[in-house]
Scaffold this motif. Sequence first.
Motif, short mmCIF file in Angstrom:
data_model
loop_
_atom_site.label_atom_id
_atom_site.label_comp_id
_atom_site.label_asym_id
_atom_site.label_seq_id
_atom_site.Cartn_x
_atom_site.Cartn_y
_atom_site.Cartn_z
N SER A 33 44.45 92.30 70.39
CA SER A 33 44.63 92.51 68.95
C SER A 33 44.99 93.95 68.62
O SER A 33 45.54 94.22 67.55
N GLN A 34 44.67 94.89 69.53
CA GLN A 34 44.99 96.30 69.29
C GLN A 34 46.38 96.68 69.78
O GLN A 34 46.86 97.79 69.49
N LEU A 35 47.04 95.81 70.53
CA LEU A 35 48.36 96.16 71.09
C LEU A 35 49.40 96.48 70.02
O LEU A 35 50.18 97.43 70.19
N PRO A 36 49.49 95.71 68.91
CA PRO A 36 50.49 96.09 67.89
C PRO A 36 50.29 97.51 67.36
O PRO A 36 51.27 98.24 67.19
N SER A 37 49.05 97.90 67.11
CA SER A 37 48.79 99.27 66.65
C SER A 37 49.08 100.28 67.75
O SER A 37 49.54 101.40 67.49
N LEU A 38 48.83 99.88 69.00
CA LEU A 38 49.05 100.78 70.12
C LEU A 38 50.54 101.09 70.30
O LEU A 38 50.91 102.21 70.65
N LEU A 39 51.37 100.09 70.02
CA LEU A 39 52.81 100.23 70.25
C LEU A 39 53.60 100.48 68.96
O LEU A 39 54.82 100.63 69.02
N GLY A 40 52.90 100.48 67.81
CA GLY A 40 53.60 100.71 66.55
C GLY A 40 54.43 99.52 66.12
O GLY A 40 55.54 99.69 65.60
N LEU A 41 53.91 98.32 66.32
CA LEU A 41 54.64 97.11 65.96
C LEU A 41 53.92 96.41 64.81
O LEU A 41 52.81 95.90 64.99
N PRO A 42 54.51 96.37 63.62
CA PRO A 42 53.88 95.67 62.48
C PRO A 42 54.07 94.16 62.61
O PRO A 42 54.99 93.57 62.04
N LEU A 43 53.20 93.50 63.39
CA LEU A 43 53.33 92.07 63.64
C LEU A 43 52.34 91.29 62.80
O LEU A 43 51.24 91.78 62.50
N PRO A 44 52.68 90.05 62.43
CA PRO A 44 51.72 89.22 61.69
C PRO A 44 50.55 88.81 62.59
O PRO A 44 50.70 88.70 63.81
N ARG A 45 49.41 88.60 61.97
CA ARG A 45 48.21 88.24 62.71
C ARG A 45 48.27 86.78 63.14
O ARG A 45 48.63 85.90 62.36
N GLN A 46 47.94 86.53 64.40
CA GLN A 46 47.91 85.17 64.92
C GLN A 46 46.47 84.64 64.84
O GLN A 46 45.52 85.37 65.13
N ILE A 47 46.32 83.39 64.48
CA ILE A 47 45.00 82.80 64.33
C ILE A 47 44.97 81.45 65.03
O ILE A 47 46.00 80.90 65.38
N GLY A 48 43.76 80.93 65.24
CA GLY A 48 43.60 79.61 65.82
C GLY A 48 43.61 79.64 67.34
O GLY A 48 43.54 80.71 67.98
N CYS A 49 43.71 78.45 67.93
CA CYS A 49 43.75 78.34 69.38
C CYS A 49 45.01 78.98 69.94
O CYS A 49 46.05 79.01 69.27
N PHE A 50 44.90 79.51 71.14
CA PHE A 50 46.00 80.17 71.83
C PHE A 50 46.52 81.39 71.07
O PHE A 50 47.65 81.84 71.29
N ALA A 51 45.69 81.96 70.18
CA ALA A 51 46.12 83.12 69.40
C ALA A 51 46.41 84.31 70.31
O ALA A 51 47.32 85.10 70.05
N LEU A 52 45.61 84.45 71.39
CA LEU A 52 45.83 85.58 72.29
C LEU A 52 47.21 85.51 72.92
O LEU A 52 47.93 86.53 72.99
N PHE A 53 47.62 84.33 73.36
CA PHE A 53 48.92 84.19 74.01
C PHE A 53 50.05 84.30 72.99
O PHE A 53 51.13 84.80 73.30
N LYS A 54 49.80 83.83 71.77
CA LYS A 54 50.80 83.98 70.72
C LYS A 54 51.03 85.46 70.40
O LYS A 54 52.17 85.91 70.21
N THR A 55 49.93 86.22 70.36
CA THR A 55 50.06 87.65 70.10
C THR A 55 50.79 88.35 71.23
O THR A 55 51.67 89.20 71.00
N LEU A 56 50.45 88.00 72.48
CA LEU A 56 51.15 88.59 73.62
C LEU A 56 52.63 88.27 73.60
O LEU A 56 53.48 89.13 73.87
N ALA A 57 52.97 87.02 73.26
CA ALA A 57 54.38 86.63 73.19
C ALA A 57 55.11 87.41 72.10
O ALA A 57 56.24 87.88 72.30
N ALA A 58 54.44 87.59 70.94
CA ALA A 58 55.06 88.34 69.85
C ALA A 58 55.25 89.80 70.24
O ALA A 58 56.28 90.42 69.93
N VAL A 59 54.25 90.36 70.95
CA VAL A 59 54.36 91.77 71.38
C VAL A 59 55.50 91.93 72.38
O VAL A 59 56.30 92.88 72.29
N LEU A 60 55.60 91.03 73.35
CA LEU A 60 56.66 91.13 74.35
C LEU A 60 58.03 90.95 73.70
O LEU A 60 59.01 91.62 74.09
N THR A 61 58.13 90.05 72.73
CA THR A 61 59.41 89.84 72.05
C THR A 61 59.83 91.08 71.26
O THR A 61 61.01 91.46 71.24
N ALA A 62 58.83 91.72 70.61
CA ALA A 62 59.14 92.88 69.76
C ALA A 62 59.05 94.20 70.50
O ALA A 62 59.20 95.26 69.88
#
Length: 556
Positions: A96-125
């Motif tokens: 959850s801290q990766l977007p702030s770490l990399l300066g990426l204003p990404l929407p918050r992911q919620i629910g099941c598989f939220a960790l992988f959704k966040t990782l996918a969004a970070v890698l895409t951006a």
Amino acid sequence: MQFGAVLAAGTFAVLSLMTGSAVERLVPEPLGGNLSGIEREQLDAQRVGAAAAMAFGSGALMLGMFALQLGVLSTFLSEPVVKALTSGAALHVLVSQLPSLLGLPLPRQIGCFALFKTLAAVLTALPRSNPAELTISALSLALLVPVKELNVRFRDRLPTPIPGEIVMVLLASVLCFTSSLDTRYNVQIVGLLPGGFPRPLLPNLAELPRIVADSLPVALVTFAVSASLASIYADKYSYTIDSNQELLAHGVSNLISSLFSCFPNSATLATTSLLVDAGGNTQLLRLRSTPPTLQLAGLFSCAVVLSVLLWLGPFFYYLPKAVLACINISSMRQMFFQMQELPQLWRISRVDFAVWMVTWVAVVTLSVDLGLAVGVVFSMMTVVCRTQRVQCLALGLAEGTELYRPLRERHKLLQVPGLCILSYPTPLYFGTRGQFRRTLERHLGLREGGKETPKTDGPPDAVAEPIRVVVLDCSGITFADAAGAREVVQLSRRCRDAGIHLLLAQCNASVLGTLTQAGLLDRVTPEQLFVSVQDAAAHALERLESAGPKSCTVWV
């Protein structure tokens, strides 16, 4: 009232995500999305009210659990579940801290598989990451990680831990202010922190029926994370915790904070790790076993937060969010270090290793609350399965002693023909009654159609003789339910019909009471109940001697 001796209460990233998802569902964004300034303020006020109502509801639920003394539920949090839960939650916080770490204003992911959704969004951006914030993060970690290692390795030599976090906050704030990093390089900063206390306001109680379903998992996760974190440091620093006291402390904390428009809080992994690294392992209110040099780390941290709220907020205006993310990540290294214990856990107990892995995978893959439920259920299922796989052991008298040992150990053991001494080392309840019946049938040669040759645990060439007396060692039967008790009563009837004299030894008072209520004394006499296996075996030998000559077989 106190939290665990080294716990720090505050915002917890996973709990914040749970609260945010519930608030967005309770107070959704209008479909059009085009809101005026006044409408946006009203929407934000409604969402703050919903979050405060969730804090109120979770606090009330924890106080209710305290009133019912449900802190005993923490006993179902086994050590593998606790460590897997905290390690998995730490991974959620890190991602959850990766977007702030990399300066990426990404929407918050919620629910099941939220960790992988966040990782996918970070890698895409990732190609759009801010080089300035990436540099700030790298420099911050390059300073914080070595300082923390120095504090750990030279804890006994340093008069006080090196305040790497404070130095990092001051340096980053000054650098951002003097270089205008926020305007020149679009670095995300903390911004204006509202000063002073909000006016105390009772949450909208009309919302409580709607948020109960969301407040319950929040309360359970708060209690589970806090109890787990407290137990980890209690083991590390050799003190005890009171789970009911934890419920009271967190219940009151959430209930009072909800009056000031706060969302649910719990023990925090990062802040607690910071407190431990700073040497603050004693709270002011923990009066018992306090050292002469009382460490007021908990009180000091509260004073700092109060000072920031009242006076120091403007000084953090230019603090980059990337620095805060680095502080959070570097402070949770102890939670990740718990994975180093897995090889040792594998050698000690494969079952506990499986519980650790299943819980961790469920927490990481699903969510903290669902992962906690999966871990507890799986842990309990392993206990049930192990009680059903326990083997009934035939015992023999160790030569030259009065001790009875399992025949399969192949020591010099004496066994009297016609006498069978059995030990059943597991609770006797509805889940094990079938195994109990089959095991006794196999050892005694009992079948519904008549009597068969009994099974022996002796050497393969041993000749099994008809059993005339059986001694059942009940010392391992810690409890028995109605189904198990009726199974013993049926066993006594079948033994009597088969001409086998049944003796029971070492029944504890609870088990004996259950057997008596089930009608055991209608089938056996009090003379067939003994306080020890030795007494029961002596009585059996006398009975066999009166029926014929005594002879012994020596198993070597």
